[in-house]
Design a protein around this motif. Structure first.
Motif, short mmCIF file in Angstrom:
data_model
loop_
_atom_site.label_atom_id
_atom_site.label_comp_id
_atom_site.label_asym_id
_atom_site.label_seq_id
_atom_site.Cartn_x
_atom_site.Cartn_y
_atom_site.Cartn_z
N THR A 59 8.13 10.69 4.19
CA THR A 59 7.09 10.10 5.01
C THR A 59 6.09 9.40 4.10
N ILE A 60 5.17 8.71 4.70
CA ILE A 60 4.10 8.03 3.98
C ILE A 60 2.79 8.33 4.70
N PRO A 61 1.66 8.19 4.02
CA PRO A 61 0.38 8.48 4.68
C PRO A 61 0.17 7.71 5.99
N HIS A 62 0.73 6.51 6.10
CA HIS A 62 0.60 5.72 7.33
C HIS A 62 1.06 6.52 8.56
N PHE A 63 2.04 7.39 8.39
CA PHE A 63 2.60 8.15 9.51
C PHE A 63 2.05 9.57 9.61
N ASP A 64 1.00 9.89 8.85
CA ASP A 64 0.37 11.20 8.99
C ASP A 64 -0.12 11.38 10.42
N GLY A 65 0.24 12.50 11.03
CA GLY A 65 -0.16 12.78 12.40
C GLY A 65 0.64 12.04 13.46
N HIS A 66 1.65 11.30 13.06
CA HIS A 66 2.48 10.53 14.00
C HIS A 66 3.90 11.09 13.97
N ARG A 88 0.84 -1.21 0.00
CA ARG A 88 0.00 0.00 0.00
C ARG A 88 0.87 1.26 0.00
N ASP A 89 1.96 1.24 0.76
CA ASP A 89 2.87 2.39 0.80
C ASP A 89 3.43 2.66 -0.59
N VAL A 90 3.83 1.60 -1.29
CA VAL A 90 4.39 1.73 -2.63
C VAL A 90 3.34 2.32 -3.58
N GLU A 91 2.10 1.88 -3.45
CA GLU A 91 1.03 2.44 -4.27
C GLU A 91 0.89 3.94 -4.03
N GLU A 92 1.07 4.36 -2.79
CA GLU A 92 0.85 5.76 -2.41
C GLU A 92 2.04 6.67 -2.72
N VAL A 93 3.26 6.17 -2.54
CA VAL A 93 4.44 7.05 -2.69
C VAL A 93 5.46 6.56 -3.70
N GLY A 94 5.29 5.38 -4.22
CA GLY A 94 6.25 4.84 -5.17
C GLY A 94 7.26 3.92 -4.52
N GLU A 95 8.03 3.27 -5.35
CA GLU A 95 9.02 2.28 -4.90
C GLU A 95 10.25 2.96 -4.30
N GLU A 96 10.78 2.37 -3.26
CA GLU A 96 12.05 2.77 -2.66
C GLU A 96 12.94 1.53 -2.69
#
Length: 130
Positions: free
Chosen positions: A79-86, A43-51
């Motif tokens: 960062t990634i959306p998973h860590f929004d607000g964290h 899901r992270d890759v879908e949201e921000v691309g491959e690392e």
């Protein structure tokens, strides 16, 4: 640039730090995690691309510090959306210098270690959190 062995060496030099495994990834903790391996999930890759390189998650004091790090160097910090607000920032480990990594590891440790332990450490290492 920095490696997992650098992370291990820096983290384990701090009072009370322990290496453990959480969600299948290396984690360095004092009461709770302060730095940990955080490969991107599908899901992270879908949201921000491959690392392609190793990714280290680092606890920070608050969102202001997170934003400052993200603005400091976009090639290193993200960062990634998973860590929004964290209060967590992600670090491209193979793009950060060991001295800068050391600063981040100590700062992250100071966020979770007992206050008395942090105070004693800082008394012995006064320039650490400047």
């Amino acid at each position: 640039m920095a490696t997992w062995e650098d992370v291990h060496e820096l983290a384990m030099a701090l009072p009370g730090a322990q290496e453990t495994t959480k969600w299948g990834n290396r984690t360095w903790a004092v009461q709770r995690g302060f730095v940990w391996a955080r490969p991107l999930r599908p899901r992270d890759v879908e949201e921000v691309g491959e690392e392609t390189g190793p990714i280290l998650a680092v606890r920070v004091a608050h969102e202001h510090e997170k934003k400052a790090l993200l603005a400091e160097d976009v090639d290193v910090f993200f960062t990634i959306p998973h860590f929004d607000g964290h209060p967590t920032v992600l670090v491209r480990l193979d793009r950060i210098s060991r001295p800068r990594l050391a600063e981040l590891v100590v700062d992250a440790w100071a966020e979770v270690a007992p206050h008395a332990v942090v105070a004693a450490y800082l008394a012995e290492h006064p320039s650490t959190l400047e």
